[in-house]
Write a protein that holds these residues in place. Structure first.
Motif, short mmCIF file in Angstrom:
data_model
loop_
_atom_site.label_atom_id
_atom_site.label_comp_id
_atom_site.label_asym_id
_atom_site.label_seq_id
_atom_site.Cartn_x
_atom_site.Cartn_y
_atom_site.Cartn_z
N GLN A 1 17.53 2.74 3.11
CA GLN A 1 18.69 3.63 3.09
C GLN A 1 19.13 3.90 4.52
N PRO A 2 20.44 3.87 4.80
CA PRO A 2 20.91 4.25 6.13
C PRO A 2 20.49 5.69 6.45
N THR B 1 20.99 9.21 9.08
CA THR B 1 21.86 9.92 10.00
C THR B 1 21.00 10.91 10.76
N GLN C 1 29.77 -0.36 11.08
CA GLN C 1 28.81 -0.19 9.98
C GLN C 1 28.43 -1.53 9.36
N GLU D 1 22.60 -1.05 0.18
CA GLU D 1 22.55 0.33 0.69
C GLU D 1 23.51 0.52 1.86
N GLU E 1 27.11 0.47 0.49
CA GLU E 1 27.44 1.74 -0.16
C GLU E 1 27.82 2.79 0.89
N GLU E 2 27.17 2.75 2.02
CA GLU E 2 27.49 3.67 3.12
C GLU E 2 28.92 3.46 3.63
N THR E 3 29.42 2.24 3.52
CA THR E 3 30.78 1.93 3.98
C THR E 3 31.86 2.33 2.99
#
Length: 183
Positions: free
Chosen positions: A72-73, A75, A163, A45, A48-50
């Motif tokens: 999940q990251p 925000t 990240q 997860e 994938e954010e990166t």
């Protein structure tokens, strides 16, 4: 000799984008290049954010495959004047849910200096983004990714590195100067 690295995480002093460029001054023959494709440290997860940053930094580089899965990251939006309060809340939550784990806050150099004083004793390491290379934290909280990106020539790489310092959880605080941060 084995050389391992990620050119997408290179610091501000290099313009090298390919391993052939990096190795050419030292060896032009007898090199066997192998691309590592499995990530054992960061969750799928977080990786994938990166993806969007990696695509901008090194379009030909494939995202590695993680064998670990996790949260999940997240925000969070905050007004500039509320960053410390939001950070204290995120740090407190991480520390109470995972008391034995490491929490890192990564921000621009100027903001990291001020946060060290403001968050003294909050239970997190405060790190300037250019200094985050090589570090690992269970939870990473990135403050003002736009500020990190625009902070230097290597700002986009600094954000990518920030990240990838998270091994289990990643939170990002987007900073709004004025108005509604959620808008």
């Amino acid at each position: 000799m084995t050389i391992v690295g990620d050119l997408a995480q290179a610091g501000p002093t290099t313009t090298i984008r390919r391993w052939s460029e990096a190795l050419a001054p030292f060896a032009s023959t007898g090199i066997a290049r192998h691309t590592l494709t499995v990530n054992y440290r960061t969750t799928a997860e977080i990786l994938e954010e990166t993806r969007p940053l990696l695509a901008r930094i090194a379009p030909a580089q494939q995202l590695s495959r993680s064998i670990r899965h996790g949260e999940q990251p997240i925000t969070v939006a905050a007004f500039k004047d509320d960053i410390s309060a939001v950070l204290v809340g995120l740090i407190s939550s991480a520390r109470s849910e995972h008391p034995e784990e490491l929490v890192g806050v990564i921000a621009t150099t100027a903001r990291a200096i001020s946060l060290e004083t403001e968050l003294d004793g909050a239970g997190a390491a405060i790190v300037a983004a250019p200094d985050a290379r090589g570090l690992e934290f269970d939870t990473v909280i990135i403050v003002d990714p736009d500020g990190i990106q625009s902070g230097s020539e290597a700002g986009i790489q600094d954000l990518y590195v920030a990240q990838t310092r998270a091994t289990k959880r990643l939170a990002t605080i987007m900073v709004a100067e004025v108005g509604n941060p959620g808008a």
